[in-house]
Scaffold this active site. Structure first.
Site, PDB file in Angstrom:
ATOM      1  N   ILE A  35       0.956  -1.277  -0.083  1.00 21.56           N
ATOM      2  CA  ILE A  35       0.036  -0.009  -0.036  1.00 21.56           C
ATOM      3  C   ILE A  35       0.876   1.343   0.013  1.00 21.56           C
ATOM      4  O   ILE A  35       1.607   1.431   0.906  1.00 21.56           O
ATOM      5  CB  ILE A  35      -0.873   0.000   1.292  1.00 21.56           C
ATOM      6  CG1 ILE A  35      -1.881  -1.205   1.130  1.00 21.56           C
ATOM      7  CG2 ILE A  35      -1.655   1.420   1.306  1.00 21.56           C
ATOM      8  CD1 ILE A  35      -2.937  -0.887   0.291  1.00 21.56           C
ATOM      9  N   ASP A  36       0.890   1.958  -1.169  1.00 27.42           N
ATOM     10  CA  ASP A  36       1.589   3.361  -0.972  1.00 27.42           C
ATOM     11  C   ASP A  36       0.845   4.378  -0.776  1.00 27.42           C
ATOM     12  O   ASP A  36      -0.514   4.523  -0.582  1.00 27.42           O
ATOM     13  CB  ASP A  36       2.263   3.471  -2.360  1.00 27.42           C
ATOM     14  CG  ASP A  36       1.331   3.628  -3.488  1.00 27.42           C
ATOM     15  OD1 ASP A  36       0.187   3.811  -3.439  1.00 27.42           O
ATOM     16  OD2 ASP A  36       1.847   3.351  -4.754  1.00 27.42           O
ATOM     17  N   SER A  37       1.174   5.609  -0.898  1.00 26.49           N
ATOM     18  CA  SER A  37       0.139   6.883  -0.403  1.00 26.49           C
ATOM     19  C   SER A  37      -1.015   6.929  -1.641  1.00 26.49           C
ATOM     20  O   SER A  37      -1.974   7.415  -0.967  1.00 26.49           O
ATOM     21  CB  SER A  37       1.067   7.916  -0.479  1.00 26.49           C
ATOM     22  OG  SER A  37       1.679   8.363  -1.562  1.00 26.49           O
TER      23      SER A  37
END
Length: 93
Positions: A35-37
């Site tokens: 999960i990235d920004s």
């Protein structure tokens, strides 16, 4: 007894990350899923629409696992007026 909130969170997360829902458990760490920004914003948008809620930015900072997401949504739903809880069983349009 099934947990509707957990099932919806896992299904939404699986959709956002395009992975099978079976690979996600309540103990799954969001970082392990990559999960990235951008994923966080997409996930929050999808969850807010799915549950008809608004998730405060401050609540997002403490989220580490799928269980954290579920607990946060349950807390928001519990504080919402009774008729605004999970909405209908049909998808939002």
């Amino acid at each position: 007894m099934s947990d509707v909130v957990a099932e919806k969170v896992i299904a939404t997360l699986a959709s956002v990350k395009r992975i099978p829902a079976e690979k996600i458990t309540l103990e799954t760490n969001l970082q392990e899923l990559g999960i990235d920004s951008l994923d966080v914003f997409t996930l929050l948008f999808e969850l807010e629409n799915a549950f008809h809620i608004s998730i405060p930015d401050d609540d997002v900072r403490s989220i580490r696992t799928v269980s954290d997401v579920v607990a946060g949504i349950k807390k928001i739903l519990a504080a919402a007026p009774p008729d605004a809880s999970l909405g209908s069983a049909t998808p939002a349009r």
